[in-house]
Structures are given as C-alpha cells and as structure tokens.
Design an enzyme around this catalytic site. Structure first.
Site, PDB file in Angstrom:
ATOM      1  N   SER A 151      16.425  64.616 -24.286  1.00 53.10           N
ATOM      2  CA  SER A 151      16.200  64.953 -22.884  1.00 53.10           C
ATOM      3  C   SER A 151      14.768  65.388 -22.587  1.00 53.10           C
ATOM      4  O   SER A 151      13.842  64.628 -22.829  1.00 53.10           O
ATOM      5  CB  SER A 151      17.207  66.014 -22.461  1.00 53.10           C
ATOM      6  OG  SER A 151      17.176  66.156 -21.083  1.00 53.10           O
ATOM      7  N   HIS A 152      14.615  66.625 -22.125  1.00 54.04           N
ATOM      8  CA  HIS A 152      13.294  67.075 -21.683  1.00 54.04           C
ATOM      9  C   HIS A 152      12.429  67.550 -22.850  1.00 54.04           C
ATOM     10  O   HIS A 152      11.271  67.905 -22.643  1.00 54.04           O
ATOM     11  CB  HIS A 152      13.450  68.217 -20.681  1.00 54.04           C
ATOM     12  CG  HIS A 152      14.173  69.398 -21.252  1.00 54.04           C
ATOM     13  ND1 HIS A 152      15.520  69.381 -21.498  1.00 54.04           N
ATOM     14  CD2 HIS A 152      13.723  70.598 -21.666  1.00 54.04           C
ATOM     15  CE1 HIS A 152      15.873  70.532 -22.031  1.00 54.04           C
ATOM     16  NE2 HIS A 152      14.808  71.303 -22.150  1.00 54.04           N
ATOM     17  N   LYS A 164      23.414  62.666 -27.779  1.00 58.89           N
ATOM     18  CA  LYS A 164      24.451  63.223 -26.910  1.00 58.89           C
ATOM     19  C   LYS A 164      25.658  62.303 -27.023  1.00 58.89           C
ATOM     20  O   LYS A 164      25.498  61.076 -27.108  1.00 58.89           O
ATOM     21  CB  LYS A 164      24.003  63.223 -25.450  1.00 58.89           C
ATOM     22  CG  LYS A 164      22.698  63.964 -25.139  1.00 58.89           C
ATOM     23  CD  LYS A 164      22.531  64.033 -23.612  1.00 58.89           C
ATOM     24  CE  LYS A 164      21.124  64.450 -23.223  1.00 58.89           C
ATOM     25  NZ  LYS A 164      20.989  64.750 -21.793  1.00 58.89           N
ATOM     26  N   ASP A 316      12.820  63.617 -15.862  1.00 62.33           N
ATOM     27  CA  ASP A 316      12.536  64.100 -17.222  1.00 62.33           C
ATOM     28  C   ASP A 316      12.705  62.967 -18.232  1.00 62.33           C
ATOM     29  O   ASP A 316      12.793  61.798 -17.849  1.00 62.33           O
ATOM     30  CB  ASP A 316      13.445  65.287 -17.569  1.00 62.33           C
ATOM     31  CG  ASP A 316      14.889  64.847 -17.744  1.00 62.33           C
ATOM     32  OD1 ASP A 316      15.266  63.819 -17.135  1.00 62.33           O
ATOM     33  OD2 ASP A 316      15.635  65.506 -18.484  1.00 62.33           O
ATOM     34  N   ASP A 318      15.127  61.684 -20.095  1.00 59.73           N
ATOM     35  CA  ASP A 318      16.236  60.740 -20.000  1.00 59.73           C
ATOM     36  C   ASP A 318      16.712  60.512 -18.570  1.00 59.73           C
ATOM     37  O   ASP A 318      17.802  59.968 -18.353  1.00 59.73           O
ATOM     38  CB  ASP A 318      17.400  61.179 -20.896  1.00 59.73           C
ATOM     39  CG  ASP A 318      17.916  62.555 -20.545  1.00 59.73           C
ATOM     40  OD1 ASP A 318      17.153  63.350 -19.957  1.00 59.73           O
ATOM     41  OD2 ASP A 318      19.088  62.855 -20.855  1.00 59.73           O
ATOM     42  N   ASP A 320      17.785  62.412 -16.120  1.00 61.45           N
ATOM     43  CA  ASP A 320      18.900  63.082 -15.443  1.00 61.45           C
ATOM     44  C   ASP A 320      18.466  64.274 -14.588  1.00 61.45           C
ATOM     45  O   ASP A 320      19.247  64.775 -13.789  1.00 61.45           O
ATOM     46  CB  ASP A 320      20.012  63.478 -16.435  1.00 61.45           C
ATOM     47  CG  ASP A 320      19.523  64.351 -17.575  1.00 61.45           C
ATOM     48  OD1 ASP A 320      18.319  64.695 -17.606  1.00 61.45           O
ATOM     49  OD2 ASP A 320      20.347  64.683 -18.453  1.00 61.45           O
ATOM     50  N   ARG A 321      17.236  64.730 -14.756  1.00 62.78           N
ATOM     51  CA  ARG A 321      16.784  65.878 -13.948  1.00 62.78           C
ATOM     52  C   ARG A 321      15.968  65.405 -12.751  1.00 62.78           C
ATOM     53  O   ARG A 321      15.460  64.284 -12.741  1.00 62.78           O
ATOM     54  CB  ARG A 321      15.934  66.814 -14.799  1.00 62.78           C
ATOM     55  CG  ARG A 321      16.700  67.391 -15.967  1.00 62.78           C
ATOM     56  CD  ARG A 321      15.846  68.386 -16.715  1.00 62.78           C
ATOM     57  NE  ARG A 321      16.615  68.996 -17.792  1.00 62.78           N
ATOM     58  CZ  ARG A 321      16.385  70.201 -18.292  1.00 62.78           C
ATOM     59  NH1 ARG A 321      15.376  70.921 -17.829  1.00 62.78           N
ATOM     60  NH2 ARG A 321      17.136  70.680 -19.261  1.00 62.78           N
ATOM     61  N   LYS A 416      24.327  64.616 -14.559  1.00 61.83           N
ATOM     62  CA  LYS A 416      23.360  64.802 -13.490  1.00 61.83           C
ATOM     63  C   LYS A 416      22.522  63.532 -13.373  1.00 61.83           C
ATOM     64  O   LYS A 416      22.398  62.782 -14.341  1.00 61.83           O
ATOM     65  CB  LYS A 416      22.506  66.038 -13.742  1.00 61.83           C
ATOM     66  CG  LYS A 416      21.873  66.135 -15.118  1.00 61.83           C
ATOM     67  CD  LYS A 416      21.312  67.542 -15.270  1.00 61.83           C
ATOM     68  CE  LYS A 416      20.538  67.724 -16.562  1.00 61.83           C
ATOM     69  NZ  LYS A 416      21.406  67.972 -17.725  1.00 61.83           N
TER      70      LYS A 416
HETATM   71  C1  G16 Z   1      20.906  70.291 -20.741  1.00 60.96           C
HETATM   72  C2  G16 Z   1      22.276  70.399 -20.121  1.00 60.96           C
HETATM   73  C3  G16 Z   1      22.218  71.183 -18.849  1.00 60.96           C
HETATM   74  C4  G16 Z   1      21.539  72.530 -19.090  1.00 60.96           C
HETATM   75  C5  G16 Z   1      20.196  72.324 -19.731  1.00 60.96           C
HETATM   76  C6  G16 Z   1      19.482  73.606 -20.117  1.00 60.96           C
HETATM   77  O1  G16 Z   1      20.096  69.515 -19.919  1.00 60.96           O
HETATM   78  O2  G16 Z   1      22.790  69.112 -19.839  1.00 60.96           O
HETATM   79  O3  G16 Z   1      23.513  71.353 -18.384  1.00 60.96           O
HETATM   80  O4  G16 Z   1      21.388  73.206 -17.888  1.00 60.96           O
HETATM   81  O5  G16 Z   1      20.344  71.562 -20.901  1.00 60.96           O
HETATM   82  O6  G16 Z   1      20.148  74.188 -21.159  1.00 60.96           O
HETATM   83  P1  G16 Z   1      19.546  75.455 -21.917  1.00 60.96           P
HETATM   84  O7  G16 Z   1      19.254  76.468 -20.857  1.00 60.96           O
HETATM   85  O8  G16 Z   1      20.660  75.828 -22.835  1.00 60.96           O
HETATM   86  O9  G16 Z   1      18.278  75.038 -22.609  1.00 60.96           O
HETATM   87  P2  G16 Z   1      19.249  68.311 -20.523  1.00 60.96           P
HETATM   88  O10 G16 Z   1      18.574  67.708 -19.332  1.00 60.96           O
HETATM   89  O11 G16 Z   1      18.297  68.946 -21.497  1.00 60.96           O
HETATM   90  O12 G16 Z   1      20.252  67.437 -21.185  1.00 60.96           O
END
Ligand code: G16
Length: 545
Positions: A151-152, A164, A316, A318, A320-321, A416
C-alpha cells in the site's frame, strides 16, 4: 480440521495428480492446450516462519525479507490452506507494480493452480489497484484475491513489500481467517506449485493449461465500467470542459496512474497533463506513495499558484486512498466523509435509495456522526481496518464508510477506492456548482467543524511502545475527571468492538479519551509499519457552527 480441508481441495499428490480422483475437470473450451503439460503439482520444501502475523491489512515486511527463499510461498500456501477453494474456483491476482510484485504474481498463479484453483484472473503485467482487485473478485464471483502490495509503504529493494488477501465478496480477510493463516505459517514446511505452467503476464487473453485456465485481463476495464454505474459521467465531462476549469491528479508513480489516465484523460476528456506521475514505477520514483503533504509538494503548489487549479487529488501505492484539495484547502478525511454523506442523494449511486447507514473507524473525526444524527441515518464506529466494514456493507446496514487514513468507499466494492472518492467530489462540484472550498465552508456552516490532527511517532522500540499502551490502559480509571487546561476527562476506555452482524469481538483496538467541552484523544499502535512500532495520536476538537 485444516489438514482435512486441505486434502479435500488439493488434488491427490500421488499418481497422476489432477487427472486422478480430482474434482477439477479439464475444460473443453477449444483453447490451445500445450501438448504434454504435466498436470501434477510439485512439492517444494521450506518454512515454517514465525513472523508472518498479518497486521491491519495483510502482511507487510521489508522487501528483502519477502525475497528470502520460501517466505512468500509459505504465506501464500497458508492462505490457500486456511481458506481452501471450492470446486471450479477462481482466484484474482494483481498488485501495485512495486519491486518483486511481478515475480510474486507469477508465483501466486502457479501456486493457485497447484492448490486446486481452476481459473486465475490476473491483471496485465501483474498490475491491479486494490479497488480494481476487489471489483474483479465480485464481478468474476471469485473465491478470493491475492493483492501484492504494501500500500502506502515505500517500495523498491530497500522498501517494503506486502500481500493482502481478500475473500469472496471482495473484502479483506476477516480476523478469523488471518488468524488461521498465521497459525498455518508457523507449521508449514512445504508448498505446492505448478512451475511447469509458463505464466505470461503480458498477453491479454485466456490460455488453458490442461485442466486450468489463466486469464490475463486489462486492469482498468472492469473497474471503469463499474464507475460509470456510480456517477454522472456527462455532468463530470461538462465540468471538466468548462472554460478555465483545471484539475490535477497525482498518482505518485503508483498503481492509480493507468486508471487515472484512462478515466480523466481518455474517458472524461480532461487534457493530457491532468494526471501527474501517472506511470507506475517499481520504487515509486523513491517517494513514499502516501497521500501526505510531505510527498505532494508539486501538487499542493498547483493549489496555491496565483491562478490555482480548481481541484486537485492524490492517491497512494495501490490506489485505494484519496486526498482531496482545492485552492488553499486540504480536505480532512473525516470532513470529506461527512460532506459525501450529507450530499449522497445527489449522486446516481445513492439516488433513490439514500443512505441507510455510514461507518467510520474509531480514530476518524466525528464529523460524519453529526450528519448522521441530523439527517437520520445510522452510524457505526469500528476498529481501524477496512475489514471491519465488510459485514456492515454485506448486510446492507451501511452504504458509505471511511477512515482518517485517507480511505473512503461504499458498497460498490469491499475496499476503499481512491478514484471513486475523487469522482464523487467531481460529481458533487458539477451538480452543485460549488468548488471545494465552497462545499467545505457550507458544511462547517451547517454542521460545525471538527478540527482534526494526527501525530505519528515512528520507529519506536516495540517493547517500549507496547508497555506505554499497557500503562495507559491500566490508568484509564484514574484519568476520569482529570482536568487539563479547558478540558476535563469525561470518559477513558480501551475500545472493544462487537460486530453487530456476526457477533465477533475485537478487543483493545485503541484508547479513546473523551473530553468536555466536545473533544477527543485517541491513541493506538499502527498495524502497517515494518520498522519497530508506530504510535498514532489522534486529536480532535469540535467548533459549533
Ligand atoms: C490500511 C487499512 C486501513 C487502515 C490503514 C492504517 O490501509 O486498510 O483500514 O486505516 O491501513 O492502518 P494503521 O493505522 O494500522 O497503520 P492501507 O491503505 O495501508 O492498506
């Protein structure tokens, strides 16, 4: 029980493998079947690993950890055994194009076939944004999907990699499934593969290999068709063609790029150059692909020029953000969710059915609560992690949800969806005639404003960070009634969640301190970092209209 399930789905390993006693039937669809393809899974030895506990969203580790022999394979094998495929099952495979994602996609395809999947649908070049993967799982009625992304988190050989797992219906695997996967990773000493299958990720089309089918799809097509059912594309096209209207979308050299080029520049008629950094790179060009002001200097500058762009957005790694910006304004994710909820009836996706309920994660600002209260729909507060929205979406209790971490989505998929949120804003601007600033100001004027800030303390020693949270939890009683400056503590609790649909429990999901006058502090440890611990502190305070 796991072992029994495994034998149920995986073809007999002796004799002729798939051709003997298997319930996976060879397809006769007229495709070319390479002559003499062996149909027997190969067994490879390696594992177990004791550090493969999935976090907030899948397993994330430094890329070099994932590149260790057998590391990826054991995690994938554990997935296939913890959630075994049924007859004629389909698996979706794709990722955000980061370093190692392509090789990992080939590995996932071969292992899926060896573990009893009849069909694998993979994005061309191994690319699929997370929302597009969720959409494909739904449209192809797949058993699940493997999304190769951290992801990010930054990418490249010195960055991070991740896997994932999303289950039937397209949502991230529930905690019960990820627990079972983790358990299996600590036991497995071998994995199954079909290394004889020549997986070509680049040629779009179907290829049958004896009993199984590999289907390489254009990553954008299905998702783009879905978007056209959600929004008024004609209205958005008209907005984008208004004289002087300018927008920019920053894809951050990541997975959203091809989707944004196809969507804005080819489908909606925005001029070329609307999409910045639109070509996915294996290391994201050395940046942190996170919608955070630090990495979006050029994009933010476009909103501050003498003639600023009217609308800017970013995604971001992938896709989704989403981050939404207008001239001189960055919209806080909690405000964005509240504004979309307040205007849902103006969008084709919700027209005629309205909103029955919305959900937000614990640390997300309570701006949407105020809309729910006034407009009369249900509000759910869940732990951090999109997986906690799935049952609410599936049961029809909610149709819109979001998180402070720049995630917004709806029941159109079970993830998302960054560009979906961008389209929602554009559709809203087109039909209301208001700009970003106007929509935000009007919202604060009607519902009041929730000031929100998040502070991250990164790279902490895990033991110290855990001890800090434990001490905080132990002192919650003593906090009640304490006064600090203008605030006094009304309530201090460790957040525990009971899913209203299936009754499952998630304990200790963060500490929440409610203050008087209307303010809140939330503290929790991140579940997505790969370096020690990250403490997140979320602060919010309400200013009435
Ligand atoms: C993931 C989850 C989100 C979560 C985020 C931050 O996002 O899919 O639901 O809000 O991580 O998580 P944390 O605060 O535990 O770092 P992504 O976009 O990284 O897959």
């Amino acid at each position: 029980a796991r072992s029994r399930q495994w034998h149920f789905v995986v073809p007999s390993l002796d004799g002729d493998g798939l051709t003997k006693g298997s319930r996976v039937q060879a397809l006769d669809l007229g495709w070319k079947v390479p002559h003499g393809t062996p149909m027997k899974p190969q067994i490879r030895h390696g594992g177990p690993f004791d550090d493969q506990k999935p976090g907030t969203s899948g397993l994330r580790k430094p890329t070099r950890t994932f590149c260790q022999p057998g590391y990826l394979e054991i995690f994938l094998q554990a997935i296939f055994e913890a959630d075994p495929p049924g007859p004629a099952a389909t698996l979706v495979v794709g990722g955000d194009g980061r370093h190692f994602a392509r090789e990992a996609a080939v590995t996932a395809c071969r292992m899926a076939f060896a573990n009893g999947f009849q069909r694998v649908v993979v994005g061309q070049g191994g690319l699929l944004s997370t929302p597009a993967a969720s959409a494909l799982i739904r449209s192809r009625e797949a058993h699940g999907g493997i999304i190769l992304s951290a992801s990010h988190n930054p990418g490249g050989p010195e960055g991070d990699f991740g896997v994932k797992y999303n289950t039937r219906g397209g949502g991230p695997a529930a905690p019960a499934v990820t627990d079972a996967i983790y358990q299996r990773t600590r036991e497995l000493e071998r994995w199954l593969t079909r290394d004889d299958i020549p997986v070509d990720l680049d040629a779009v089309g179907r290829t049958a290999f004896g009993d199984v089918v590999l289907q390489v799809v254009d990553p954008v097509t299905d998702w783009l068709e879905l978007m056209q059912t959600q929004f008024d594309f004609d209205a958005i096209r008209e907005l984008l063609s208004r004289p002087g209207f300018r927008m920019r979308f920053d894809a951050m050299n990541a997975a959203a790029g091809p989707y944004a080029h196809a969507l804005f520049e080819r489908c909606l008629g925005a001029p070329e150059g609307t999409v910045m950094r639109g070509v996915p790179l294996e290391d994201f060009g050395g940046i942190h692909p996170d919608p955070h002001p630090d990495g979006l200097v050029d994009l933010i500058a476009t909103t501050r020029e003498t003639q600023p762009v009217d609308f800017a957005a970013a995604s971001d790694g992938d896709g989704d953000r989403n981050m939404i910006l207008g001239p001189g304004v960055v919209v806080s994710p909690g405000d964005s969710l509240a504004i979309l909820a307040a205007h849902a009836d103006k969008i084709p996706a919700f027209r005629g059915r309205g909103l029955r309920g919305v959900a937000r994660s614990l640390p997300t600002s309570r701006a949407v609560d105020r809309v729910a209260r006034r407009e009369g729909f249900d509000l759910y507060e869940t732990p951090t992690g999109w997986k906690f929205f799935t049952s609410l979406l599936d049961s029809g209790r909610i149709s819109l949800c979001g998180e402070e971490s720049f995630g917004t989505g709806s029941d159109h998929i079970r993830e998302k969806d960054g560009l979906w949120a961008v389209l929602f804003w554009l559709n809203l601007m087109a039909v209301t005639g208001q700009g970003v600033r106007g929509l935000v100001d009007a919202h604060w004027g009607r519902y009041g404003r929730d000031l929100f800030q998040r502070q991250d303390y990164e790279g902490l020693d895990l033991e110290i960070a855990t001890a800090l949270m434990d001490r905080l939890k132990a002192s919650l009683e003593a906090l009640r009634g304490i006064t600090a400056g203008p605030f006094s503590v009304l309530k201090a609790e460790s957040f525990c969640y009971t899913d209203p649909v299936d009754g499952s429990r998630a304990l200790d999901q963060g500490v929440s301190i409610t203050l008087d006058p209307d303010a809140r502090i939330t503290l929790r440890l991140s579940g997505t970092g790969t370096d020690g611990a990250t403490l997140r502190v979320y602060l919010e305070s309400f200013i009435p209209s």
